[in-house]
Design a protein around this motif. Structure first.
Motif, mmCIF file in Angstrom:
data_model
loop_
_atom_site.group_PDB
_atom_site.id
_atom_site.type_symbol
_atom_site.label_atom_id
_atom_site.label_comp_id
_atom_site.label_asym_id
_atom_site.label_seq_id
_atom_site.Cartn_x
_atom_site.Cartn_y
_atom_site.Cartn_z
ATOM 1 N N TYR A 304 0.804 -1.217 0.000
ATOM 2 C CA TYR A 304 0.000 0.000 0.000
ATOM 3 C C TYR A 304 0.839 1.271 0.000
ATOM 4 O O TYR A 304 0.317 2.350 -0.213
ATOM 5 C CB TYR A 304 -0.902 0.045 1.250
ATOM 6 C CG TYR A 304 -1.880 -1.099 1.364
ATOM 7 C CD1 TYR A 304 -2.590 -1.551 0.264
ATOM 8 C CD2 TYR A 304 -2.094 -1.721 2.589
ATOM 9 C CE1 TYR A 304 -3.482 -2.597 0.382
ATOM 10 C CE2 TYR A 304 -2.994 -2.760 2.714
ATOM 11 C CZ TYR A 304 -3.687 -3.202 1.604
ATOM 12 O OH TYR A 304 -4.575 -4.233 1.716
ATOM 13 N N ARG A 305 2.129 1.173 0.284
ATOM 14 C CA ARG A 305 2.910 2.373 0.551
ATOM 15 C C ARG A 305 4.086 2.510 -0.406
ATOM 16 O O ARG A 305 4.344 1.663 -1.235
ATOM 17 C CB ARG A 305 3.419 2.348 2.001
ATOM 18 C CG ARG A 305 2.309 2.221 3.036
ATOM 19 C CD ARG A 305 2.871 2.053 4.441
ATOM 20 N NE ARG A 305 1.806 1.881 5.428
ATOM 21 C CZ ARG A 305 1.244 0.708 5.700
ATOM 22 N NH1 ARG A 305 1.646 -0.377 5.075
ATOM 23 N NH2 ARG A 305 0.277 0.620 6.596
ATOM 24 N N ARG A 309 2.574 2.960 -4.138
ATOM 25 C CA ARG A 309 1.511 3.969 -4.137
ATOM 26 C C ARG A 309 1.825 5.085 -5.134
ATOM 27 O O ARG A 309 0.929 5.596 -5.808
ATOM 28 C CB ARG A 309 1.347 4.553 -2.737
ATOM 29 C CG ARG A 309 0.330 5.684 -2.678
ATOM 30 C CD ARG A 309 -0.009 6.096 -1.258
ATOM 31 N NE ARG A 309 -0.835 5.091 -0.607
ATOM 32 C CZ ARG A 309 -1.362 5.234 0.613
ATOM 33 N NH1 ARG A 309 -1.122 6.321 1.310
ATOM 34 N NH2 ARG A 309 -2.116 4.293 1.143
ATOM 35 N N THR A 313 -0.536 6.250 -8.215
ATOM 36 C CA THR A 313 -0.986 7.639 -8.341
ATOM 37 C C THR A 313 -0.637 8.203 -9.708
ATOM 38 O O THR A 313 -1.472 8.854 -10.363
ATOM 39 C CB THR A 313 -0.349 8.505 -7.235
ATOM 40 O OG1 THR A 313 -0.757 8.013 -5.951
ATOM 41 C CG2 THR A 313 -0.779 9.956 -7.379
ATOM 42 N N VAL A 451 -7.641 1.017 0.840
ATOM 43 C CA VAL A 451 -7.248 1.534 -0.474
ATOM 44 C C VAL A 451 -8.334 2.490 -0.970
ATOM 45 O O VAL A 451 -9.472 2.465 -0.493
ATOM 46 C CB VAL A 451 -7.050 0.395 -1.506
ATOM 47 C CG1 VAL A 451 -5.937 -0.539 -1.077
ATOM 48 C CG2 VAL A 451 -8.351 -0.383 -1.700
#
Length: 506
Positions: A304-305, A309, A313, A451
């Protein structure tokens, strides 16, 4: 054991498929398929490298006239050989990987990026590696992007060809499932759901077997013979002609028992697979680590990080800007039609739950009558969905004529691209929940909000609105636990295909 391995192989029954075709032995069709993959990969790699080299020569790539072999050809041979070698080293043609979809595409993509990454590094470290930096730039600008697109497409073509054969009953793996009755039912159900994997269950060995003859069990509408208890695997293999034994979770065997079974199956050329007892975990999150002679399955944390991410993005923003640029004229036409229809507002805005439980306003083209929200309880009752977690009905009387068209074509979702730009949503993710939706399901909402919600997701490309509520929940949570960029790309491609086909949308 009563019969020798060679006699057992000769006397094991052959199976006809449902349409009368005789099954091709697993090892034979696997060799054929792996050979076709190797030919496809080689053709794509060589063609891509030669075309890139040719393009470089046309725009002024130098050739050493003093060399017996044109230097451009020599560098093309090196690049193609390196590319093919790294594809092999990444295990892109290993039997457990081929035909597995996302994992296969991920490995092919990784091998391609590694190849050109090594080329870029080598060009700076070794002056005489290739003709010059211009040649490397040509490969990076032409061969790499083409390879990133065409190699997965080649794999997809090969996979589709084998899926078509499997629909006809060919190229299948005959499986004997072993385990407790509950675990056997779950594993057989998985095989039935994923027909493209090509597993055909020819028998089961269960804990509760007590020796009765001609016993069968019915799973997902299929009647399967029970051939013995967990200790009768070898005899069951001889009876069924299975070429793979699958050990489901919940067996009473110790660590040494499975190893001993592998040795007993070896003379019969029967594969052994063991379910680790974890469900809905994608392969990239699983790795095997031996400790004191015992194999431990390590389950990595969801990604998730950090760089993951950032990549998501960047992908979201770039795609949203591009999609809005292309779709703007059509969106203007739709807005005009909605306004002319009843004079009501063009857009519909509703509060939804986003990342971390934050509430945001989601935009859509209005596809229902004005004040449709005030009618939702009555409509739920009329359609028999009072207790449903997700409400959606093809017979919803609130949908307008224009709304029915834009829902069927998913045009009503396009304004959510503005939510993507505002970072309230992602291009791909679980569908955004309405406030209060799903709270009765233990653990569902806390995991969903890890999320950003998405415009499209796994269940939208797995049947869209036709899926059952349980399948939607399972697929949403699977996405949250196993997110990857490769998966997002595949979902976007499948979404475009599903929208064009109009499958399951209302």
């Amino acid at each position: 054991m009563g019969i020798g391995p060679e006699l057992a192989r000769r006397s094991a029954p052959t199976h006809d498929t449902s349409d009368g075709h005789r099954s091709v032995p697993r090892r034979q069709w696997q060799r054929t398929y792996l050979r076709s993959l190797a030919i496809t990969d080689t053709t794509i790699v060589v063609t891509t490298v030669v075309l890139a080299q040719g393009a470089g020569t046309m725009i002024g790539g130098p050739v050493d006239p003093g060399s017996s072999v044109p230097q451009g050809l020599a560098s093309a041979i090196v690049v193609a050989g390196l590319w093919l070698a790294i594809l092999a080293l990444n295990g892109t043609r290993k039997k457990p990987i081929v035909g597995s979809g996302e994992e296969e595409y991920r490995l092919v993509t990784r091998a391609t990026l590694q190849t050109f990454g090594l080329l870029a590094i080598a060009s700076f470290l070794v002056d005489s590696f290739a003709t010059d930096l211009d040649t490397i730039r040509v490969y990076l600008l032409l061969a790499m992007p083409v390879g990133l697109v065409v190699l997965p497409l080649g794999r997809r073509w090969c996979r589709r060809s084998i899926e078509r054969r499997r629909v006809r009953g060919e190229f299948r793996t005959s499986v004997l499932v072993v385990g407790s009755e509950h675990a056997v039912d779950a594993m057989v159900g998985s095989f039935v759901r994923d027909t493209s994997a090509g597993y055909r269950v020819v028998g089961v060995c269960t804990t509760g077997y007590t020796g009765e003859s001609e016993r069968t069990t019915t799973v997902a509408g299929q009647e399967i013979p029970v051939l013995g208890a967990e200790t009768d695997v070898i005899n069951a293999v001889k009876l069924s002609g299975a070429d793979t034994v699958a050990i489901a979770a919940g067996t009473h065997w110790g660590n040494g028992d499975i190893g001993e079974l592998a040795w007993e199956l070896e003379p019969y050329r029967v594969d052994l697979v063991v379910a680790p007892g974890v469900t809905d975990i994608a392969l990239p999150r699983l790795s095997m680590h031996p400790v004191g002679g015992l194999p431990f399955v390590h389950v990595e944390e969801p990604q998730y990080r950090g760089s993951h991410r950032l990549a998501k993005t960047t992908f979201d923003l770039a795609c949203a800007v591009l999609a809005l640029t292309v779709a703007a004229p059509g969106m203007l036409v739709v807005a005009t039609l909605i306004k002319l229809q009843d004079g009501g507002p063009v857009f519909y805005r509703q509060e939804r739950v986003g990342l971390g439980g934050n509430v945001f306003r989601m935009w859509k083209f209005r596809s229902m009558v004005v004040d449709a929200d005030r009618m939702v309880d009555a409509v739920r009752t009329r359609t028999g969905q009072d207790d449903a977690t997700f409400y959606k009905s093809a017979r919803d009387p609130r949908i307008t004529p224009v709304g029915r068209f834009i829902r069927r074509t998913s045009i009503d979702e396009l304004p959510q691209l503005f939510n993507v730009l505002a970072r309230d949503m992602s291009l791909v993710g679980p569908r955004p929940l309405a406030v209060g939706e799903g709270e009765k399901i233990p653990g569902f909402v806390p995991r969903r909000i890890l999320v950003r919600p998405g415009m499209t997701g796994l269940w939208q490309v797995s049947g869209r609105s036709d899926l059952s509520e349980a399948d939607r929940i399972r697929l949403d949570l699977f996405y949250v636990a196993n997110w990857s960029m490769v998966q997002d790309l595949l979902i976007v491609v499948k979404t475009v295909r599903a929208v064009l086909a109009g499958d399951g949308a209302y």
